[in-house]
Design a protein around this motif. Structure first.
Motif, PDB file in Angstrom:
ATOM      1  N   HIS A 103       2.679  -3.784  -0.509  1.00 46.74           N
ATOM      2  CA  HIS A 103       2.379  -3.335   0.850  1.00 46.74           C
ATOM      3  C   HIS A 103       1.690  -1.973   0.874  1.00 46.74           C
ATOM      4  O   HIS A 103       0.915  -1.698   1.781  1.00 46.74           O
ATOM      5  N   PHE A 104       1.969  -1.103  -0.102  1.00 43.15           N
ATOM      6  CA  PHE A 104       1.411   0.255  -0.040  1.00 43.15           C
ATOM      7  C   PHE A 104       0.477   0.627  -1.186  1.00 43.15           C
ATOM      8  O   PHE A 104      -0.068   1.730  -1.198  1.00 43.15           O
ATOM      9  N   GLY A 105       0.250  -0.263  -2.143  1.00 35.08           N
ATOM     10  CA  GLY A 105      -0.546   0.099  -3.323  1.00 35.08           C
ATOM     11  C   GLY A 105      -1.928   0.644  -3.018  1.00 35.08           C
ATOM     12  O   GLY A 105      -2.435   1.514  -3.716  1.00 35.08           O
ATOM     13  N   ALA A 106      -2.571   0.160  -1.965  1.00 32.77           N
ATOM     14  CA  ALA A 106      -3.910   0.634  -1.603  1.00 32.77           C
ATOM     15  C   ALA A 106      -3.879   1.701  -0.507  1.00 32.77           C
ATOM     16  O   ALA A 106      -4.928   2.203  -0.107  1.00 32.77           O
ATOM     17  N   PRO A 131      -4.691 -10.590  -1.013  1.00 35.18           N
ATOM     18  CA  PRO A 131      -4.094 -11.199  -2.203  1.00 35.18           C
ATOM     19  C   PRO A 131      -3.224 -10.213  -2.986  1.00 35.18           C
ATOM     20  O   PRO A 131      -3.449  -9.005  -2.961  1.00 35.18           O
ATOM     21  N   THR A 132      -2.223 -10.765  -3.653  1.00 39.59           N
ATOM     22  CA  THR A 132      -1.391 -10.012  -4.597  1.00 39.59           C
ATOM     23  C   THR A 132      -1.302 -10.840  -5.870  1.00 39.59           C
ATOM     24  O   THR A 132      -1.545 -12.052  -5.841  1.00 39.59           O
ATOM     25  N   PRO A 133      -0.898 -10.222  -6.964  1.00 40.66           N
ATOM     26  CA  PRO A 133      -0.713 -10.992  -8.200  1.00 40.66           C
ATOM     27  C   PRO A 133       0.681 -11.623  -8.290  1.00 40.66           C
ATOM     28  O   PRO A 133       1.026 -12.199  -9.304  1.00 40.66           O
ATOM     29  N   PHE A 134       1.453 -11.525  -7.238  1.00 41.69           N
ATOM     30  CA  PHE A 134       2.851 -11.947  -7.276  1.00 41.69           C
ATOM     31  C   PHE A 134       3.042 -13.336  -6.671  1.00 41.69           C
ATOM     32  O   PHE A 134       2.322 -13.727  -5.751  1.00 41.69           O
ATOM     33  N   PRO A 135       4.057 -14.066  -7.133  1.00 43.57           N
ATOM     34  CA  PRO A 135       4.311 -15.415  -6.608  1.00 43.57           C
ATOM     35  C   PRO A 135       4.597 -15.442  -5.108  1.00 43.57           C
ATOM     36  O   PRO A 135       4.422 -16.472  -4.467  1.00 43.57           O
ATOM     37  N   GLY A 182      -2.046  -3.555   1.399  1.00 42.18           N
ATOM     38  CA  GLY A 182      -2.013  -4.310   0.153  1.00 42.18           C
ATOM     39  C   GLY A 182      -2.113  -3.432  -1.075  1.00 42.18           C
ATOM     40  O   GLY A 182      -1.715  -2.276  -1.074  1.00 42.18           O
ATOM     41  N   MET A 183      -2.675  -4.025  -2.133  1.00 40.48           N
ATOM     42  CA  MET A 183      -2.777  -3.364  -3.439  1.00 40.48           C
ATOM     43  C   MET A 183      -4.236  -3.233  -3.848  1.00 40.48           C
ATOM     44  O   MET A 183      -5.113  -3.867  -3.275  1.00 40.48           O
ATOM     45  N   MET A 184      -4.446  -2.457  -4.889  1.00 46.67           N
ATOM     46  CA  MET A 184      -5.757  -2.373  -5.512  1.00 46.67           C
ATOM     47  C   MET A 184      -5.869  -3.581  -6.454  1.00 46.67           C
ATOM     48  O   MET A 184      -5.753  -3.471  -7.660  1.00 46.67           O
ATOM     49  N   TRP A 185      -6.052  -4.737  -5.843  1.00 46.78           N
ATOM     50  CA  TRP A 185      -5.996  -5.994  -6.594  1.00 46.78           C
ATOM     51  C   TRP A 185      -7.082  -6.929  -6.088  1.00 46.78           C
ATOM     52  O   TRP A 185      -7.299  -7.037  -4.870  1.00 46.78           O
TER      53      TRP A 185
END
Length: 180
Positions: A83-86, A23-27, A47-50
């Motif tokens: 794509h690279f946040g995590a 999951p991401t917080p983006f549309p 992904g992200m730290m989300w």
């Protein structure tokens, strides 16, 4: 118009490659992350730290008899935070290498310093209220991105070969959606 897809549709992955939608917080929706289960175990676009992204990734590894400790490489396809946040977190957790295209290094290593973009937006004449929106957006992205230790980086160029998931992969740099 025939309604045919613009790109080929993959309806089956080869053995040893697992897809997980993070999951991401983006549309735009979830990130397509791939786990290459054979040695060297490689996670592509973690992904992200989300939300529960890291738990989903861990559950995917566990379901296939792997753990974070077995991840040798974290591959970033391009320098967008979803794509690279995590990637930095996973590389630190697994003591893994971060693999990416050379052109993406400035984006992935300066991801926590996007406030300079607010200055650029200001020089372009964007109103203060809009700049405040950028500032809040980048601060939020920073919270969902773990820094990447530059000492972990393994950089790739067009034509290089990368061993990942029991296969040799040829690198193709395809600028457009991002720099590299």
């Amino acid at each position: 118009m025939s309604g045919a897809p613009l790109a080929p549709v993959v309806d089956h992955l080869p053995d040893g490659i697992v897809h997980v939608a993070l999951p991401t917080p983006f549309p735009v929706g979830p990130v397509n992350c791939y786990v290459l289960l054979d040695e060297p175990v490689t996670v592509v676009d973690p992904g992200m730290m989300w939300a529960d992204s890291t738990q989903l990734l861990e559950a995917t590894l566990t379901a296939h008899g792997r753990t974070f400790d077995e991840v040798a490489q974290v591959l970033i396809t391009h320098g967008h935070p979803d794509h690279f946040g995590a990637a930095g977190w996973l590389a630190d957790t697994a003591d893994a290498t971060v693999v990416c295209g050379r052109a993406e290094v400035p984006k992935i290593t300066q991801a926590t310093d996007r406030l300079s973009m607010v200055d650029v937006v200001g020089r372009l004449g964007i109103p203060d209220t809009m700049r405040d929106t950028f500032r809040a957006f980048y601060a939020g992205v920073q919270q969902m991105s773990h820094p990447i230790d530059p000492r972990r980086l393994h950089l790739l160029d067009d034509g290089d070969t990368l061993a990942a998931g029991g296969r040799d992969w040829q690198v193709h740099v395809t600028p457009g959606h991002s720099v590299g």
